[in-house]
Design an enzyme around this catalytic site. Structure first.
Site, PDB file in Angstrom:
ATOM      1  N   GLY A  14       0.772  -1.243   0.000  1.00 23.69           N
ATOM      2  CA  GLY A  14       0.000   0.000   0.000  1.00 23.69           C
ATOM      3  C   GLY A  14       0.797   1.283   0.000  1.00 23.69           C
ATOM      4  CB  SER A  15       4.336   2.229  -0.613  1.00 26.24           C
ATOM      5  OG  SER A  15       4.592   1.937  -1.962  1.00 26.24           O
ATOM      6  CG  ASN A  16       2.206   3.492  -5.611  1.00 30.53           C
ATOM      7  OD1 ASN A  16       2.627   4.531  -6.098  1.00 30.53           O
ATOM      8  ND2 ASN A  16       2.837   2.333  -5.753  1.00 30.53           N
ATOM      9  CE  LYS A  67     -12.359 -10.009 -14.650  1.00 30.02           C
ATOM     10  NZ  LYS A  67     -10.944  -9.807 -14.814  1.00 30.02           N
ATOM     11  CG  MET A  92      -1.182  -6.952  -7.341  1.00 29.15           C
ATOM     12  SD  MET A  92      -0.288  -5.800  -8.423  1.00 29.15           S
ATOM     13  CE  MET A  92       0.863  -6.919  -9.183  1.00 29.15           C
ATOM     14  CG  LEU A  94      -7.120  -7.612 -16.542  1.00 30.55           C
ATOM     15  CD1 LEU A  94      -6.049  -6.542 -16.556  1.00 30.55           C
ATOM     16  CD2 LEU A  94      -6.742  -8.749 -17.501  1.00 30.55           C
ATOM     17  CG  ASN A 109      -2.882   0.320 -13.130  1.00 27.73           C
ATOM     18  OD1 ASN A 109      -2.879  -0.055 -11.957  1.00 27.73           O
ATOM     19  ND2 ASN A 109      -2.131  -0.253 -14.064  1.00 27.73           N
ATOM     20  CG  HIS A 111       2.598  -1.466 -15.337  1.00 29.74           C
ATOM     21  ND1 HIS A 111       2.226  -2.681 -14.807  1.00 29.74           N
ATOM     22  CD2 HIS A 111       3.583  -1.736 -16.230  1.00 29.74           C
ATOM     23  CE1 HIS A 111       2.950  -3.643 -15.360  1.00 29.74           C
ATOM     24  NE2 HIS A 111       3.775  -3.099 -16.227  1.00 29.74           N
TER      25      HIS A 111
HETATM   26  C1  GAR Z   1       3.866  -1.057  -7.225  1.00 25.09           C
HETATM   27  O1  GAR Z   1       5.176  -1.200  -7.691  1.00 25.09           O
HETATM   28  C2  GAR Z   1       2.898  -0.907  -8.390  1.00 25.09           C
HETATM   29  O2  GAR Z   1       3.425  -0.169  -9.455  1.00 25.09           O
HETATM   30  C3  GAR Z   1       2.687  -2.343  -8.769  1.00 25.09           C
HETATM   31  O3  GAR Z   1       2.584  -3.025  -7.549  1.00 25.09           O
HETATM   32  C4  GAR Z   1       3.378  -2.346  -6.572  1.00 25.09           C
HETATM   33  C5  GAR Z   1       2.515  -2.075  -5.366  1.00 25.09           C
HETATM   34  O4  GAR Z   1       3.272  -1.496  -4.340  1.00 25.09           O
HETATM   35  N1  GAR Z   1       1.521  -2.502  -9.582  1.00 25.09           N
HETATM   36  C6  GAR Z   1       1.435  -3.367 -10.578  1.00 25.09           C
HETATM   37  O5  GAR Z   1       2.338  -4.125 -10.871  1.00 25.09           O
HETATM   38  C7  GAR Z   1       0.116  -3.372 -11.318  1.00 25.09           C
HETATM   39  N2  GAR Z   1       0.273  -3.988 -12.595  1.00 25.09           N
HETATM   40  P1  GAR Z   1       2.535  -0.727  -3.163  1.00 25.09           P
HETATM   41  O6  GAR Z   1       1.523  -1.721  -2.587  1.00 25.09           O
HETATM   42  O7  GAR Z   1       3.624  -0.421  -2.186  1.00 25.09           O
HETATM   43  O8  GAR Z   1       1.882   0.489  -3.732  1.00 25.09           O
END
Ligand code: GAR
Length: 211
Positions: A14-16, A67, A92, A94, A109, A111
């Site tokens: 969850g850092s983002n 789904k 994660m 789709l 999103n 990526h």
């Molecule tokens: C991040 O690197 C994000 O870009 C990636 O998952 C990680 C989540 O980190 N997302 C994907 O790969 C989506 N295709 P976080 O939980 O610390 O935000």
């Protein structure tokens, strides 16, 4: 301008999500987190969101079965919030075209690759394996195709000869947070427009600048 109503989606650390939430609390983004959707029981981001006092929606994909049932559950759960924007912050799963059609041009999103290269899982590992010298992250509008859709912002980092998937992922992550915050901030200020594949309104963003 009224604050945009935002629902965050995340699957893990969850850092983002934290970067976006903090930027809203600090007024850097003109928005407010209405709820957080998570698909993984026990994911650290669940506790984080609860500590914010934000409603947490656990959509357990395994328990919900199909789904279609999973997506129906989420759509119903977030409907009361009348969200202006859904932010996939390390989510994660789709989403189907049907789900996306409920929030057309309102899902963003992040990526960890310079799209259109290295879609899908282990994007940073794919970049290391391909031997590219520049990698980075992309924030884009979501369309039914995986990791496609009009690109809002990108940021670049160098790839070192001894990089592993993990070391490159850590370097890219430092750029993910400010890039995602800026993209969501532009959206919330009604600065973005979509012209075919091209997102307008991002002039001035420097993908190589370390901030
Ligand atoms: C991040 O690197 C994000 O870009 C990636 O998952 C990680 C989540 O980190 N997302 C994907 O790969 C989506 N295709 P976080 O939980 O610390 O935000």
């Amino acid at each position: 301008m009224p604050k945009k109503k935002i629902v965050l989606f995340a699957s893990g650390r969850g850092s983002n999500a934290i970067a976006l939430h903090d930027a809203m609390v600090q007024g850097v983004i003109n928005g407010e987190v209405q709820a957080l959707v998570c698909d993984i029981p026990g994911a650290p981001v669940l506790e984080t969101a609860a500590s914010w006092g934000v409603p947490v929606i656990l959509a357990d994909r395994k328990k919900l079965g199909s789904k279609a049932a999973f997506e129906e559950f989420i759509l119903k759960a977030i409907e009361p919030y009348q969200a202006d924007l859904l932010c996939l912050a390390g989510f994660m799963r789709l989403l189907s075209g049907d789900f996306i059609s409920h929030y057309a041009d309102k899902i963003i999103n992040i990526h960890p690759a310079l799209l259109p290269s290295f879609r899908g899982l282990h994007a940073q590992g794919q970049a290391v394996a391909a031997g590219v010298k520049i990698a980075g992250c992309t924030v884009h509008f979501v369309v039914p195709d995986m990791d496609a859709g009009p690109i809002i912002l990108q940021s670049a980092v160098p790839v070192c000869e001894d990089d592993t998937e993990d070391t490159l992922a850590a370097r890219i992550l430092t750029r993910e947070h400010p890039t995602f915050v800026k993209a969501v901030s532009l959206f919330c200020d009604d600065k973005l427009s979509i012209d075919g594949n091209v997102v307008k309104g991002t002039t001035g963003w420097d993908p190589f600048k370390i901030i």
